[in-house]
Enzyme design. Structure first.
Site: not given
Length: 330
Positions: A274-276, A279
């Site tokens: 999810g962070d990827s 970003v």
């Protein structure tokens, strides 16, 4: 207009992620729970810290604005971050939030531990142990943080329920910049609503179901949520199903699947996917692209991230002399 030469700014709650890896060759006689003999521990930035590390992976200038406590976990977290991103620390009341996963291989590597497990070549998640309850104080922001926001080419708000996204001055500054700087808001179930004017909000499937009272489909509910928040677009991440994106201006809703060439094998570690996604979307919006283009790029980036081993590449490993000991490996 975005500040083309400025940094990508990540604002949010930085966590310390810890993996305990070992073998589960036996179970506890009293409870039939798996006994894990720890072979090594890995430490990596979590939450907004991981998002900042991912954003800096291609050499881009990244600034992380996040809370840091005065404890050993925060010192280790800063050590993992300072070589890669510029950190603007905010005061944190309480201790660093640590998320510790216990993973193992072996005949008793199963979450319930009541029966012998089918052998797997990949480590199996036995349990996760969370500790720490730090929250960012509502103190005035340092001048450095205010200055960084005025030069940002894009902002990612990585909310993990620690208070950064609810900070009154942060919200005021983001609202003031939202008309000329793309803002991606990665929400948390315990966090506040996004600021009006955000370019993209990226809830995961579970968070979206909570926001929509348990219903998520291609109907108008997601569009009504985008209108209510006054954000440009919402992209719900759906794991192996890609993402569902809704554009507020046109009401357009479409599913964006993972390209077949990027689809990772089933059962892989998805920690940090999810962070990827968030970003990659922020970086695409910083290039002047629209939300749909940003989501397409983010779906591909998240799939490639999982296929490459997920967050493991951003970890620091400490070998164990024996099982047990301090959870920080001191």
């Amino acid at each position: 207009m975005t500040a083309a030469g400025g940094p990508l700014v990540v604002i949010g709650d930085a966590l310390l992620d810890i993996d305990l890896d070992g073998r589960a060759d036996r179970c506890s006689a009293g409870s039939a729970a798996p006994v894990v003999d720890v072979a090594h521990r890995t430490f990596r930035p979590g939450g907004a810290g991981l998002a900042a590390r991912l954003a800096a992976a291609d050499g881009a200038e990244v600034v992380l604005i996040a809370g840091f406590a005065a404890d050993e976990a925060a010192a280790r977290l800063r050590g993992l971050l300072d070589r890669h991103v510029r950190v603007v620390p905010l005061p944190l009341r309480g201790s660093t939030i640590c998320k510790q996963r216990v993973l193992a291989i072996g005949p008793w590597a199963a979450p319930n531990g009541h029966t012998r497990a089918r052998q797997s070549r990949r480590p199996v998640l036995i349990t996760r142990i969370d500790s720490g309850a730090g929250r960012i104080r509502a103190d005035p922001l340092p001048e450095e943080a205010v200055a960084v926001l005025t030069t940002a080419r894009a902002v990612l708000v990585s909310d993990h329920g620690g208070g950064a996204a609810a900070h009154p001055q942060i919200r005021k500054l983001l609202r003031a910049h939202a008309d000329h700087v793309p803002i991606v808001w990665d929400p948390h179930p315990r966090g506040p609503v996004p600021i009006p004017g955000a370019a993209l909000v990226t809830p995961d499937h579970a968070t979206a179901l909570t926001l929509l009272s348990g219903r998520l489909d291609d109907g108008p509910d997601l569009w009504k949520l985008a209108k209510g928040w006054a954000v440009d677009a919402i992209a719900v991440t759906l794991g192996t199903e890609g993402a569902l994106v809704c554009l507020r201006a046109s009401g357009k809703r479409l599913r964006i699947p993972i390209p077949s060439v990027a689809r990772a094998p089933d059962g892989g570690d998805t920690c940090g996917a999810g962070d990827s996604f968030a970003v990659a979307a922020a970086a695409r919006l910083a290039e002047g692209r629209g939300p749909e283009s940003a989501v397409r790029r983010a779906v591909l980036a998240a799939a490639e991230f999982v296929g490459a081993g997920a967050a493991a590449a951003y970890s620091e490993t400490v070998r164990e002399a024996s099982a047990g000991g301090d959870p920080l490996g001191a």
